[in-house]
Design an enzyme around this catalytic site. Structure first.
Site, PDB file in Angstrom:
ATOM      1  N   GLY A  48      13.431   3.253   7.807  1.00 41.77           N
ATOM      2  CA  GLY A  48      13.679   3.025   6.392  1.00 41.77           C
ATOM      3  C   GLY A  48      15.023   3.601   6.004  1.00 41.77           C
ATOM      4  O   GLY A  48      15.485   4.566   6.609  1.00 41.77           O
ATOM      5  N   GLN A  53      21.569   6.793   0.587  1.00 45.44           N
ATOM      6  CA  GLN A  53      21.867   7.388   1.899  1.00 45.44           C
ATOM      7  C   GLN A  53      23.157   6.853   2.509  1.00 45.44           C
ATOM      8  O   GLN A  53      23.645   7.399   3.498  1.00 45.44           O
ATOM      9  CB  GLN A  53      20.712   7.133   2.875  1.00 45.44           C
ATOM     10  CG  GLN A  53      19.440   7.879   2.483  1.00 45.44           C
ATOM     11  CD  GLN A  53      18.357   7.673   3.507  1.00 45.44           C
ATOM     12  OE1 GLN A  53      17.637   6.676   3.468  1.00 45.44           O
ATOM     13  NE2 GLN A  53      18.247   8.600   4.443  1.00 45.44           N
ATOM     14  N   CYS A  95      13.868  12.203   8.041  1.00 43.46           N
ATOM     15  CA  CYS A  95      14.754  11.436   7.170  1.00 43.46           C
ATOM     16  C   CYS A  95      16.120  11.374   7.848  1.00 43.46           C
ATOM     17  O   CYS A  95      16.597  12.385   8.367  1.00 43.46           O
ATOM     18  CB  CYS A  95      14.870  12.144   5.818  1.00 43.46           C
ATOM     19  SG  CYS A  95      15.991  11.320   4.674  1.00 43.46           S
ATOM     20  N   LEU A  96      16.740  10.202   7.842  1.00 44.66           N
ATOM     21  CA  LEU A  96      18.042  10.045   8.491  1.00 44.66           C
ATOM     22  C   LEU A  96      19.110  10.933   7.848  1.00 44.66           C
ATOM     23  O   LEU A  96      20.119  11.228   8.473  1.00 44.66           O
ATOM     24  CB  LEU A  96      18.492   8.580   8.456  1.00 44.66           C
ATOM     25  CG  LEU A  96      17.631   7.596   9.279  1.00 44.66           C
ATOM     26  CD1 LEU A  96      18.115   6.166   9.064  1.00 44.66           C
ATOM     27  CD2 LEU A  96      17.638   7.957  10.758  1.00 44.66           C
ATOM     28  N   HIS A 137       8.415   7.195   0.761  1.00 36.63           N
ATOM     29  CA  HIS A 137       9.597   7.992   1.117  1.00 36.63           C
ATOM     30  C   HIS A 137      10.869   7.347   0.556  1.00 36.63           C
ATOM     31  O   HIS A 137      11.702   8.024  -0.050  1.00 36.63           O
ATOM     32  CB  HIS A 137       9.662   8.109   2.652  1.00 36.63           C
ATOM     33  CG  HIS A 137      10.847   8.851   3.176  1.00 36.63           C
ATOM     34  ND1 HIS A 137      10.742  10.058   3.836  1.00 36.63           N
ATOM     35  CD2 HIS A 137      12.182   8.557   3.146  1.00 36.63           C
ATOM     36  CE1 HIS A 137      11.964  10.470   4.182  1.00 36.63           C
ATOM     37  NE2 HIS A 137      12.849   9.575   3.779  1.00 36.63           N
ATOM     38  N   GLU A 138      10.994   6.029   0.755  1.00 31.98           N
ATOM     39  CA  GLU A 138      12.210   5.342   0.300  1.00 31.98           C
ATOM     40  C   GLU A 138      12.261   5.264  -1.227  1.00 31.98           C
ATOM     41  O   GLU A 138      13.324   5.419  -1.828  1.00 31.98           O
ATOM     42  CB  GLU A 138      12.321   3.942   0.916  1.00 31.98           C
ATOM     43  CG  GLU A 138      12.394   3.909   2.437  1.00 31.98           C
ATOM     44  CD  GLU A 138      13.382   4.898   3.038  1.00 31.98           C
ATOM     45  OE1 GLU A 138      14.432   5.154   2.435  1.00 31.98           O
ATOM     46  OE2 GLU A 138      13.070   5.435   4.125  1.00 31.98           O
ATOM     47  N   HIS A 141      13.593   8.388  -2.593  1.00 30.30           N
ATOM     48  CA  HIS A 141      15.058   8.493  -2.491  1.00 30.30           C
ATOM     49  C   HIS A 141      15.739   7.970  -3.757  1.00 30.30           C
ATOM     50  O   HIS A 141      16.761   8.497  -4.176  1.00 30.30           O
ATOM     51  CB  HIS A 141      15.574   7.664  -1.305  1.00 30.30           C
ATOM     52  CG  HIS A 141      15.674   8.430  -0.016  1.00 30.30           C
ATOM     53  ND1 HIS A 141      16.497   9.526   0.146  1.00 30.30           N
ATOM     54  CD2 HIS A 141      15.084   8.248   1.190  1.00 30.30           C
ATOM     55  CE1 HIS A 141      16.391   9.981   1.393  1.00 30.30           C
ATOM     56  NE2 HIS A 141      15.539   9.230   2.044  1.00 30.30           N
TER      57      HIS A 141
HETATM   58 NI    NI Z   1      14.907   9.491   4.000  1.00 26.90          NI
END
Ligand code: NI
Length: 173
Positions: A48, A53, A95-96, A137-138, A141
């Site tokens: 995701g 991000q 998380c990236l 999660h997304e 963000h």
């Molecule tokens: Ni994330």
């Protein structure tokens, strides 16, 4: 193109994102952005990615629970609204934007979301397990909420301290 993924500490990750405007739907620019977000997510081996991000403060996320294995599992959520959540499931999450750190996070097992696609059409989706987790999660963000805001303050402080050390060592940019 593949974007550089913004890391924790950059204020854009903790701000509320703006909606995609009606005039943007169907545009070449928006379609390119969606394609670039998938490419960026796959190159980082994520499931995701949210626009903040990559430094874009807009309510747009891409998700693929198969991490690129099954094209039919690709989901684009624009201006998403969570309609209903059900059940609980605690699993490890990462998380990236916070690479190298994973913690158990409690999420709803099932998530019912409504969103627009790149053409502006509204649709509804019910996600379970990993897809449910990714949607939550997304979506977080887009409101400036990260998974470390959903764990205990003790664990959060520990992660923050470790990141500060990495920053000082020049290993976090
Ligand atoms: Ni994330």
């Amino acid at each position: 193109m593949i974007y550089k993924i913004v890391k924790y500490g950059n204020p854009v990750l903790e701000e509320k994102c703006d909606p995609i405007e009606p005039a943007e739907f169907g545009s070449k620019e928006l379609k390119q952005l969606v394609a670039d977000m998938f490419d960026t997510m796959y190159s980082a081996k994520g499931v995701g990615l949210a626009a903040p991000q990559i430094g874009i403060k807009k309510r747009l996320t891409v998700i693929d629970p198969s991490a690129g294995d099954k094209p039919e599992e690709r989901v684009v959520l624009i201006n998403p609204e969570i309609l209903h959540k059900e059940g609980k499931l605690t699993e490890e999450e990462g998380c990236l934007s916070i690479p190298g750190f994973r913690e158990n996070v409690q999420r709803a097992k099932k998530t019912h979301v409504k969103a627009q696609d790149a053409e502006g059409n509204w649709f509804e989706l019910i996600g379970e397990d990993l897809l449910s987790r990714a949607i939550q999660h997304e979506n977080d963000h887009l409101d400036g909420i990260l998974f470390i805001h959903r764990i205990s303050p003790l664990k959060r402080d520990l992660i923050r301290r470790k990141i500060r050390k990495l920053e000082k060592a020049g290993e976090w940019d």
